[in-house]
Write a protein that holds these residues in place. Structure first.
Motif, PDB file in Angstrom:
ATOM      1  N   PRO A 441       0.826  -1.215   0.000  1.00 23.14           N
ATOM      2  CA  PRO A 441       0.000   0.000   0.000  1.00 23.14           C
ATOM      3  C   PRO A 441       0.857   1.261   0.000  1.00 23.14           C
ATOM      4  CG  PRO A 441       0.166  -0.861   2.223  1.00 23.14           C
ATOM      5  CD  PRO A 441       0.912  -1.825   1.343  1.00 23.14           C
ATOM      6  N   ASP A 443      -0.371   4.258   1.656  1.00 22.02           N
ATOM      7  CA  ASP A 443      -0.867   5.223   2.634  1.00 22.02           C
ATOM      8  C   ASP A 443       0.202   5.633   3.636  1.00 22.02           C
ATOM      9  OD1 ASP A 443      -0.817   2.689   3.624  1.00 22.02           O
ATOM     10  OD2 ASP A 443      -2.814   2.748   4.523  1.00 22.02           O
ATOM     11  N   GLN A 461      -5.435  12.429   2.931  1.00 28.81           N
ATOM     12  CA  GLN A 461      -5.085  11.016   2.805  1.00 28.81           C
ATOM     13  C   GLN A 461      -4.797  10.651   1.353  1.00 28.81           C
ATOM     14  OE1 GLN A 461      -8.211   8.077   3.347  1.00 28.81           O
ATOM     15  NE2 GLN A 461      -6.786   6.701   4.415  1.00 28.81           N
ATOM     16  N   ALA A 462      -5.655  11.107   0.436  1.00 29.66           N
ATOM     17  CA  ALA A 462      -5.452  10.822  -0.981  1.00 29.66           C
ATOM     18  C   ALA A 462      -4.163  11.463  -1.486  1.00 29.66           C
ATOM     19  CB  ALA A 462      -6.641  11.314  -1.795  1.00 29.66           C
ATOM     20  N   ILE A 465      -1.211   9.325  -0.343  1.00 26.58           N
ATOM     21  CA  ILE A 465      -1.158   8.091  -1.136  1.00 26.58           C
ATOM     22  C   ILE A 465      -0.562   8.363  -2.518  1.00 26.58           C
ATOM     23  CG2 ILE A 465      -2.588   6.377  -2.326  1.00 26.58           C
ATOM     24  CD1 ILE A 465      -4.491   6.505   0.083  1.00 26.58           C
ATOM     25  N   GLY A 507      -5.600   3.773  -2.708  1.00 20.96           N
ATOM     26  CA  GLY A 507      -6.633   3.924  -1.684  1.00 20.96           C
ATOM     27  C   GLY A 507      -7.776   2.957  -1.905  1.00 20.96           C
ATOM     28  N   GLN A 511     -10.105   5.457  -4.326  1.00 15.36           N
ATOM     29  CA  GLN A 511     -10.197   6.779  -3.710  1.00 15.36           C
ATOM     30  C   GLN A 511      -9.560   7.888  -4.541  1.00 15.36           C
ATOM     31  OE1 GLN A 511      -8.298   7.012   0.121  1.00 15.36           O
ATOM     32  NE2 GLN A 511      -8.927   9.122   0.505  1.00 15.36           N
ATOM     33  N   VAL A 512      -8.271   7.743  -4.883  1.00 13.22           N
ATOM     34  CA  VAL A 512      -7.570   8.816  -5.591  1.00 13.22           C
ATOM     35  C   VAL A 512      -8.160   9.029  -6.983  1.00 13.22           C
ATOM     36  CG1 VAL A 512      -5.359   9.507  -6.597  1.00 13.22           C
ATOM     37  CG2 VAL A 512      -5.434   8.520  -4.292  1.00 13.22           C
TER      38      VAL A 512
END
Length: 677
Positions: A441, A443, A461-462, A465, A507, A511-512
């Motif tokens: 990952p 993150d 957070q994005a 990442i 993510g 997510q991203v």
């Protein structure tokens, strides 16, 4: 001594009428347990995987027949375990544990790579543990806690439910009945098929996430058992393969270009070029995110080669994981489109020699070597590479004091090993390289302070990442530049083919990609064909230190890459790769849910004009992997039936590293252990 022996029959007690209600109560308790536990287990499994009580209840109320069928399957599992164990509460706890783990793993897989838990995933062993270690977060911990609590509650019923015992014969009967029922639905016997048709089960093998969502986890998992065995195509026969072979021969004769081949050999002064494939872990171009900008260009080498050399995009069958499936397509020329969704050919189908680029180049006087900066057991590469015709496989165990970056061996270290192996080998080399540094990952900012800052409408957070991933992608770019710098001044003709295996999982729930506007929704089932294409398109660049015409490749399936590279090198293609090239001219992009024709038009299924050739492709693939090898009886017999090399990996299996050093065939296998964190 006088013994007063009385017949046993006189000592028997009369039946106690007070015992009858107790037995009746125990029987009722047993029946309720056997009914309620499977029902609650199915509801719990769906809740674990769907993550929403509303969605779970909506599915149950809208699909009552499917819900009951799922409960029936879990009932059979419970009965089978009870037949083996003999304790109701313990059997319930074991079934709860197994079903809970199934739902949990399926949830984690869907969250990570968009694929649920399949029967063949059970064979992953260490891979499953490695994937599980990459999943953290509140949602996963809550689900684990719920499973533990459920098991404790079921075990506690041991002190509440009246104990009941049944005879061994009855247990054996129940066990056989439940085992047959599971078997019937697993392979879909005629009777099971009628039941499924009556209920209205619609198995969606080409979209397994939707398959599980519609039919329920327990049922979909069971129905996938039969998909572990690839069905023979209806058109497959000796006659059909003979017709394909005749077509391949005519195409080969028409495409023979002796003048071009002679020119190529003259340019290289008679030397055969080293051919180095580099499949960079999760490599992709983050600057393609239209709503995001970076403080500086993270991929200067890639972007320069896209302007100067043959380059374009590959259509990957994977997203976020399943690296070995991309290897399978590139090395063998076969397509994941003809295999069950979620299958892993390396672990399911490659158990005998399979013709590949490795065996082809070995037959042309090359040394074929695989290099991977992770442990050799992963995806069974140790044994699979032997079956694919490699002479040797250098995994992380054979790297000496390797440089690590982040969690894994660095991409720069891989480049140094490529250079080292080529330098110490007299024969030309075909090297298939798989890197590991930029595996997820992302993150955790594992590279420290990231050089490349992302700007856009991203959550913190994005942003973290994306920046961590981009730093790793930059390192991959620079490792490629290291190879170019070395071979630019080398007298060894060398060609490099560089690409990624799949887009990175940036993510959970995409997510991203979602925040950057690259896709419209995190629901993969709702993606447009253009979004499917974007989420499976990987940059491809090539470089050589000898003259090669520049070509633009708008899109090409991974399974067609080998044929294209052989054409670039003006090398005569073996039978299956000749067929690949012919199909690629009509349908350059081929996934199970996306077909791209020669005009770059997107289709949900193959156009009529290409279906006959696609059927030929499917038949040949089946013939090579599962069939009777009819094709080898017509054409390229030696290549198609070539056995694995008897000295496979001898250079790395030497017990005495001094022997290997004296043989000038590499460094001693004393690599530091590498593990995912």
């Amino acid at each position: 001594m006088h013994l007063n022996l009385k017949p046993r029959s006189r000592l028997r007690k009369k039946p106690n009428k007070k015992m009858r209600p107790q037995r009746l109560g125990a029987t009722i308790s047993l029946v309720l347990f056997l009914i309620l536990l499977p029902v609650l287990s199915v509801a719990g499994m769906e809740l674990l995987e769907r993550g929403s009580l509303h969605d779970t209840m909506s599915w149950i109320t809208s699909n009552q027949s499917l819900f009951l069928l799922n409960a029936g399957i879990t009932f059979c599992l419970l009965i089978f375990i009870y037949a083996l164990v003999g304790s109701l509460a313990i059997s319930g706890a074991i079934s709860t544990l197994l079903l809970g783990l199934m739902a949990l793993i399926s949830y984690m897989k869907v969250t990570m790579i968009g694929e649920p838990f399949f029967p063949w995933d059970i064979l992953l062993n260490k891979e499953s543990m490695d994937i599980a270690s990459l999943v953290t977060g509140k949602a996963a911990l809550i689900r684990i806690g719920a499973i533990i609590v459920s098991i404790i509650v079921v075990l506690a019923l041991r002190w509440i439910i009246p104990r009941t015992t049944i005879s061994i014969i009855s247990r054996v009967g129940l066990g056989l009945f439940s085992l047959y029922a599971l078997y019937a639905f697993g392979i879909k016997t005629p009777l099971a098929g009628k039941i499924l048709d009556h209920i209205g089960v619609n198995e969606i093998v080409w979209n397994q996430q939707e398959n599980y969502a519609n039919n329920g986890t327990a049922l979909a998992f069971t129905l996938n058992v039969k998909n572990s065995i690839v069905q023979k195509p209806e058109t497959y026969s000796d006659v059909a393969i003979g017709a394909v072979a005749a077509n391949i021969e005519s195409v080969s004769q028409a495409q023979t270009q002796p003048a071009m081949k002679k020119a190529s050999v003259d340019t290289l002064q008679g030397k055969k070029p080293n051919v180095i494939f580099i499949m960079s872990e999760a490599f992709w171009d983050p600057t393609l995110l239209s709503n995001v900008t970076f403080s500086e260009d993270p991929l200067p080498t890639i972007h320069r080669l896209q302007k100067e050399s043959t380059s374009g995009y590959l259509l990957s069958p994977q997203f976020g994981g399943g690296t070995s499936n991309v290897e399978f397509e590139v090395l063998t020329g076969n397509s994941m489109s003809f295999l069950p969704g979620g299958s892993i050919p390396y672990q399911q189908y490659v158990s005998k020699p399979v013709p590949s680029l490795a065996s082809y180049f070995a037959g042309q006087g090359y040394k074929s070597m695989g290099i991977h900066s992770y442990e050799g057991w992963f995806w069974d590469r140790n044994s699979v590479y032997k079956q694919l015709g490699f002479e040797s496989f250098k995994s992380s165990e054979h790297f000496v004091n390797p440089e690590t970056k982040g969690y894994f061996i660095s991409d720069a270290e891989v480049s140094r090993n490529i250079i080292d192996e080529v330098d110490k080998t007299e024969d030309p080399m075909f090297i298939y390289t798989v890197t590991m540094q930029n595996h997820g990952p992302y993150d955790d900012p594992r590279y420290g302070e990231n050089q490349f800052k992302a700007e856009g409408n991203l959550t913190p957070q994005a942003k973290t990442i994306l920046e961590t991933y981009t730093q790793g992608a930059h390192d991959a770019d620079q490792s490629l530049q290291m190879l170019i710098d070395h071979y630019q001044n080398s007298d060894e003709p060398t060609m490099i083919v560089f690409y990624g295996d799949h887009l990175p999982m940036l993510g959970l729930d995409y997510q991203v990609y979602k925040e950057a506007g690259f896709i419209s929704t995190s629901n993969a089932n709702a993606w447009s064909l253009d979004e499917v294409k974007k989420m499976h398109s990987i940059p491809l660049v090539t470089w050589s230190n000898f003259d090669m015409p520049k070509q633009d490749i708008p899109l090409l399936s991974d399974s067609f890459l080998g044929a294209h590279v052989l054409d670039m090198l003006h090398m005569e293609k073996p039978a299956n790769f000749t067929l690949n090239a012919e199909l690629a001219a009509q349908v350059p992009g081929l996934l199970s849910n996306l077909v791209v024709d020669q005009d770059q038009t997107l289709h949900a299924e193959a156009p009529e004009s290409a279906k006959t050739l696609i059927d030929d492709y499917r038949n040949v693939q089946y013939d090579l992997l599962f069939g009777k090898q009819y094709l080898a009886g017509y054409i390229d017999h030696d290549y198609l039936t070539k056995a694995s090399q008897p000295s496979y990996n001898a250079e790395f299996d030497q017990p005495d590293s001094k022997l290997r050093a004296e043989g000038d065939s590499g460094s001693p296998p004393e690599a530091k252990p590498v593990s995912a964190q």
